[in-house]
Design an enzyme around this catalytic site. Structure first.
Site, PDB file in Angstrom:
ATOM      1  N   THR A  71       0.867  -1.188   0.000  1.00  0.00           N
ATOM      2  CA  THR A  71       0.000   0.000   0.000  1.00  0.00           C
ATOM      3  C   THR A  71       0.900   1.233   0.000  1.00  0.00           C
ATOM      4  OG1 THR A  71      -0.234  -0.139   2.409  1.00  0.00           O
ATOM      5  CG2 THR A  71      -1.986  -1.108   1.081  1.00  0.00           C
ATOM      6  N   LYS A  99       3.646  -6.944   3.974  1.00  0.00           N
ATOM      7  CA  LYS A  99       3.393  -5.551   3.637  1.00  0.00           C
ATOM      8  C   LYS A  99       3.041  -4.819   4.929  1.00  0.00           C
ATOM      9  CE  LYS A  99       0.108  -3.370   3.416  1.00  0.00           C
ATOM     10  NZ  LYS A  99      -0.768  -2.509   4.306  1.00  0.00           N
ATOM     11  N   THR A 127       0.230  -3.402  11.643  1.00  0.00           N
ATOM     12  CA  THR A 127      -0.631  -3.420  10.466  1.00  0.00           C
ATOM     13  C   THR A 127       0.047  -4.031   9.331  1.00  0.00           C
ATOM     14  OG1 THR A 127      -1.689  -1.395  10.827  1.00  0.00           O
ATOM     15  CG2 THR A 127      -1.703  -2.175   8.617  1.00  0.00           C
ATOM     16  N   GLU A 167       5.941   4.701   7.542  1.00  0.00           N
ATOM     17  CA  GLU A 167       5.607   5.991   6.926  1.00  0.00           C
ATOM     18  C   GLU A 167       6.381   7.146   7.549  1.00  0.00           C
ATOM     19  OE1 GLU A 167       1.431   6.017   7.551  1.00  0.00           O
ATOM     20  OE2 GLU A 167       1.014   4.764   5.815  1.00  0.00           O
ATOM     21  N   ASN A 177      -0.016  11.059   6.599  1.00  0.00           N
ATOM     22  CA  ASN A 177      -1.245  10.617   7.232  1.00  0.00           C
ATOM     23  C   ASN A 177      -2.326  11.681   7.308  1.00  0.00           C
ATOM     24  OD1 ASN A 177      -0.862   7.765   7.945  1.00  0.00           O
ATOM     25  ND2 ASN A 177       0.988   8.603   8.867  1.00  0.00           N
ATOM     26  N   SER A 204      -6.517   6.571   4.646  1.00  0.00           N
ATOM     27  CA  SER A 204      -6.201   5.143   4.630  1.00  0.00           C
ATOM     28  C   SER A 204      -6.863   4.428   5.781  1.00  0.00           C
ATOM     29  CB  SER A 204      -4.696   4.942   4.691  1.00  0.00           C
ATOM     30  OG  SER A 204      -4.191   5.441   5.914  1.00  0.00           O
TER      31      SER A 204
END
Lengths: 401, 401
Positions: B164, B186, B197, B277, B396, B401
């Site tokens: 993603t 992932k 996650t 991220e 974010n 998402s």
């Protein structure tokens, strides 16, 4: 309640720690802040009564002044509070505790009271010793300014002296029937439960016994400061002190006093959130139809601590999936397929699934309302928090605090 | 352990989900991602054995594929895993569950297996329905690509299809004595305990019974993915699947298999943290001399979740006061004045107070080591996390998402 509490921008009603009869305060620059701004304050209770109560951080790594002041207030009496910004005096070992003790002795001698009745509060960087060569002369200057009528005299000067990264000073007040309550607060980061990072001094000329003061203060902080969760980080120095002089001669009706005190604490809590470091949105998370108040608080706090939720609000994105994923981490009573979430009046999630059109949500304003319906009972609680912004990251990566 | 696990950049040893004998995989673009990148993957166990185990998110708001797949794996057998990016299928109600069911039926029919042995994994935005008109043809294309030898055939294509916000695909492997383990993962956000996650598929040609697979997988995830806490946010979709084909004919020595599996999971967990991220620093928080492993984990996690600590590391500020203030919020056994903290080799806090000169700490590198000595026992645990950066806030707040 005879009137709503004043806020720092109100120009009527009682206001600040010197509004109630029987109190003097001062705030002076002593050089602890490199900017030359005020950094030492004293608040004196001239009586006739010297009743006091206080609550402190529940952080087990507590600062020297917290250890000292817990002991001071344990007998229900305090005559003076001395506060400094520019240094937290936390994680400073025996030398740090000695400096707190010395500060208390010095201000007590200057005022003719006992060090054992002198509360000390500090705020600033953890892990550095206070510059006592600046602090002690600062204490002398603050005592000298008391009632002298200059710019360093009074509640406003004291409120300014306790600021750290605060952009504005914070005061509040409440007019009771025959008595009043005044207050000041500081805090803009490390704002989290079990007290938000802050120093708060509340004064009243009501005649209230220490045990009743303590009960009223604990109830007021439980539903105000303890429900403020700006960044999930609990300070080592949080202190809320309440002193009652009895100078009004009025022994208030307990329910009114408690309501007034709660209103003052809630007003200050909201001022803290509004001024939190780098905040762009003030967010009220109301969890209702919960099986218990504890459940409602738990759910609200889980959402308030979700960085993904907080960045979404910064980005004006009504991302309710991030709210549900936070709710789902809690042990609160609920069924996932019976959850409803309303953001600024739009029920974007209904029955745990897609609700009304998320594009209808307007997040351009400062205030954000999130309402979480657990459909599991009749209790509710509101947690106040902020969004997570570039400015928060900037302030806290650039400022060693 | 006969060799260290390969990483996604290694070019030797077993590697990816198709390295062990008995497995085929494919990854194709089906139009779920607006970029046109691969977004549907299948991993097939051709046996002869079909043993499987899996662990899932502990989030009570679990996605439809999690509810489905928990049931599938409950009998210790799985024949195929179908995965999609471009949509989490979480908070999508009965329609969402129906879409998961339909996906499983479709891939099972195409492969001649049972839907009851078909695991489904989804990742992407919460609260929107999957575009089934794209997903079903994608499943057909993925099945057609299996073993066809094109660019969509094999473990690398499958690993790419589950990305993603990942910037790189993640694979790993382990060469055991007469068998091998391969894996893909992932995950780049919503990385927190009780599973980070992520979607992870691990394959092995070892001959291991379901109960032993389950025990080995739980132990491996406990000390790897469960100790990864990038942003404190737990996903609704986390799934780790382990399938054993038995195609090597080797029944491995249990301790070696468990060690190999743990090495693969730890390698993938570190790849996830490195690619999290907006991360600028990879932080390993080792808590030692703890009274229990649970205490050590609790302390590490409290520090990993402190936004003030994480922003300080971003700012290359060895602000140990923020570490102690986080430690102080836990119930772990320790005395505040016996805590020691070492950052990148410099013991900046000793005995709960000021230690060596903080200016000696070099935080310019990517890797940061924080060692917290509780002086309360002999247990230890390491939590892996990231710093909190402008890029995290940007990604974010801009990406729903």
């Amino acid at each position: 309640m005879s009137q709503s509490p004043s806020t720092s921008t109100a120009d009527s009603g009682p206001f600040g720690v010197t509004a109630p009869a029987g109190f003097r305060a001062a705030g002076v620059p002593a050089g602890l802040k490199s900017t030359g701004a005020r950094d030492v304050a004293v608040v004196v209770n001239d009586g006739p009564k010297k009743a006091a109560a206080a609550v402190f951080t529940s952080n087990r790594v507590a600062a020297a002044p917290v250890h000292w002041s817990r002991q001071v207030v344990s007998d229900g009496r305090a005559d003076v509070v001395v506060l400094n910004s520019g240094g937290a005096n936390a994680c400073t070992g025996p030398e740090g505790f000695g400096n707190t003790h010395r500060t208390a002795e010095h201000v007590a001698d200057a005022l003719g009271v006992s060090a054992a009745d002198t509360i000390v509060c500090s705020t600033g960087l953890i892990g550095v010793q206070l510059p006592m060569d600046k602090l002690i002369p600062g204490v002398d200057a603050a005592v000298a300014a008391l009632g002298a009528g200059g710019e360093n005299d009074g509640g406003a000067a004291a409120a300014a002296a306790i600021m750290t990264t605060d952009s504005v000073s914070k005061q509040s007040g409440f007019a009771g029937t025959g008595y009043s309550i005044g207050a000041m607060a500081k805090g803009a980061g490390m704002l989290a439960p079990g007290l938000a990072t802050m120093l708060v001094v509340i004064t009243t000329d009501a005649d209230v016994e220490p045990a009743a003061l303590d009960a009223a203060l604990r109830e007021a902080t439980r539903v105000s400061f303890d429900r403020t969760d700006s960044d999930g980080c609990m300070s080592t120095n949080d202190t809320v002190v309440l002193m009652a002089s009895g100078a009004s001669g009025t022994a208030p009706e307990p329910a009114e006093f408690s309501a007034g005190l709660t209103a003052v604490c809630t007003d200050l809590a909201k001022q803290l959130i509004t001024d939190a470091e780098g905040a762009g949105h003030d967010i009220a998370i109301r969890t209702f139809n919960a099986a218990s108040e504890a459940d409602a608080e738990l759910v609200g706090r889980a959402v308030a601590r979700s960085n993904l939720f907080k960045t979404a609000i910064f980005g004006q994105d009504p991302n309710w999936g991030r709210i549900l994923s936070a709710v789902g981490t809690t042990s609160a009573a609920f069924e996932p397929d019976r959850l409803n979430v309303t953001i600024n009046g739009v029920t974007v999630c209904r029955g745990g699934g897609v609700g009304d059109d998320r594009d209808l949500v307007d997040l351009t304003g400062r205030d954000v309302s999130v309402e979480i319906d657990l459909d599991a009972g009749a209790a509710e609680a509101t947690i106040w928090t902020n969004d997570l912004t570039h400015e928060y990251v900037h302030e806290n990566s650039a400022y060693s605090s």
